[in-house]
Motif scaffolding. Structure first.
Motif, PDB file in Angstrom:
ATOM      1  N   ALA A 191     -60.074 -31.698-113.084  1.00  0.00           N
ATOM      2  CA  ALA A 191     -60.773 -30.421-112.892  1.00  0.00           C
ATOM      3  C   ALA A 191     -61.057 -29.800-114.252  1.00  0.00           C
ATOM      4  O   ALA A 191     -60.247 -29.915-115.176  1.00  0.00           O
ATOM      5  N   HIS A 192     -62.211 -29.152-114.365  1.00  0.00           N
ATOM      6  CA  HIS A 192     -62.577 -28.509-115.617  1.00  0.00           C
ATOM      7  C   HIS A 192     -63.358 -27.244-115.303  1.00  0.00           C
ATOM      8  O   HIS A 192     -64.289 -27.277-114.501  1.00  0.00           O
ATOM      9  N   ASP A 193     -62.979 -26.135-115.940  1.00  0.00           N
ATOM     10  CA  ASP A 193     -63.695 -24.885-115.688  1.00  0.00           C
ATOM     11  C   ASP A 193     -64.752 -24.592-116.744  1.00  0.00           C
ATOM     12  O   ASP A 193     -65.383 -23.540-116.735  1.00  0.00           O
TER      13      ASP A 193
ATOM     14  N   LYS B  79     -56.500 -31.021-106.836  1.00  0.00           N
ATOM     15  CA  LYS B  79     -55.183 -31.467-106.391  1.00  0.00           C
ATOM     16  C   LYS B  79     -55.297 -32.304-105.127  1.00  0.00           C
ATOM     17  O   LYS B  79     -54.606 -33.319-104.972  1.00  0.00           O
TER      18      LYS B  79
ATOM     19  N   GLU C  29     -59.014 -25.775-108.467  1.00  0.00           N
ATOM     20  CA  GLU C  29     -57.673 -26.344-108.612  1.00  0.00           C
ATOM     21  C   GLU C  29     -57.210 -26.996-107.318  1.00  0.00           C
ATOM     22  O   GLU C  29     -56.639 -28.096-107.316  1.00  0.00           O
TER      23      GLU C  29
ATOM     24  N   PRO D 191     -61.765 -20.737-109.980  1.00  0.00           N
ATOM     25  CA  PRO D 191     -60.614 -21.503-110.471  1.00  0.00           C
ATOM     26  C   PRO D 191     -59.648 -21.934-109.366  1.00  0.00           C
ATOM     27  O   PRO D 191     -59.149 -23.066-109.381  1.00  0.00           O
ATOM     28  N   LEU D 192     -59.373 -21.055-108.416  1.00  0.00           N
ATOM     29  CA  LEU D 192     -58.428 -21.388-107.356  1.00  0.00           C
ATOM     30  C   LEU D 192     -58.978 -22.488-106.454  1.00  0.00           C
ATOM     31  O   LEU D 192     -58.266 -23.437-106.100  1.00  0.00           O
TER      32      LEU D 192
END
Length: 277
Positions: free
Chosen positions: A56-58, A50, A46, A42-43
């Motif tokens: 963005a999609h998890d 940015k 993201e 996730p980090l």
């Protein structure tokens, strides 16, 4: 697929190769809102989204809901599980699927995802990371001219591409382009080592070798004569270059290169059989 800018979902989009392709696409003017990247971290995802301004999609399943093009950019070892997860959500749909994974034959994707889908195997090499790549392409029968056009638009954002008529041709692309950066790196490494061993400063040797390699490639690309003639143009009878080239030839360099490329293509075929399970 009739949209001028179809929605493209990159599964594994925060990875190096997919990230390079996304960067190249955006630099060429592709709209950011039409590009979606997914990832497991996730980090990292993201930060990537940015930096590039893309969506963005998890959740892979949610991400492909309205996708026109799905680019698979995950490791070969996890590709089957990913495809099996996606399959139920592709029933009755017809997005173009482009895979960037090495080694997996098209028949495996057809089994895992569904034979109705248009699927393209894309084999990029690592210079794509600096928009100087080569990508081999092979398509199944469901791929249309429009699909080919959007595929080229995507992969040509990081270099050039070549379609092959038979899937075995991908193995040859791997031998001549996919694995080939390592051949040049090895040759450059040998030159740097030899120069350093003779007492030349290693940092200076590396700078000269890399610039010379870059210059030789650029010269070959713009020249109206082939590389054999360019080689002869550098050689004077009885001169320094002729002496060096003769040593390469006496050592069997042309035969060694040919054998190495055969080994590479054969291993690519072996890996395809191993992964086609």
């Amino acid at each position: 697929m009739t949209a001028k800018n179809p929605k493209i979902v990159f599964i594994g989009g925060a990875g190096n190769m997919a990230g390079a392709v996304i960067g190249g696409l955006l630099a060429a003017g592709y709209p950011t809102e039409k590009v979606v990247a997914t990832g497991r971290d996730p980090l990292k995802l993201e930060a990537f989204a940015k930096r590039h301004g893309v969506v963005a999609h998890d959740d892979n399943i949610a991400a492909i809901d309205e996708a026109d093009v799905i680019v698979l950019s995950v490791k070969p070892q996890v590709m089957r599980d990913l495809c099996m997860d996606l399959r139920p959500h592709l029933a009755g749909r017809n997005p173009l699927v482009i895979t960037l994974a090495a080694g997996i034959p098209l028949a495996a994707y057809q089994r895992w995802l569904g034979e109705h889908l248009p699927i393209v195997r894309a084999m990029p090499n690592t210079p794509a990371l600096v928009q100087a790549g080569v990508t081999g392409l092979y398509a199944d029968a469901a791929v249309t001219a429009e699909h080919r056009a959007i595929t080229e638009r995507i992969v040509n954002a990081v270099g050039i591409s070549l379609w092959v008529d038979q899937e075995e041709g991908i193995d040859q692309v791997i031998a001549v382009a996919g694995s080939a950066p390592a051949y040049f790196f090895q040759f450059m490494e040998a030159m740097i080592d030899a120069s350093s061993a003779s007492g030349f400063d290693r940092a200076d040797a590396e700078r000269l070798v890399l610039q010379t390699a870059l210059g030789a490639a650029k010269l070959a690309m713009v020249s109206e004569v082939d590389v054999a003639q360019l080689k002869r143009n550098v050689m004077s009878p009885g001169g320094t270059t002729e002496r060096a080239v003769q040593r390469f030839e006496q050592g069997g360099l042309p035969q060694l290169v040919a054998a190495a490329m055969r080994d590479c293509a054969e291993r690519a075929a072996e890996m395809a059989r191993e992964l086609d399970r």
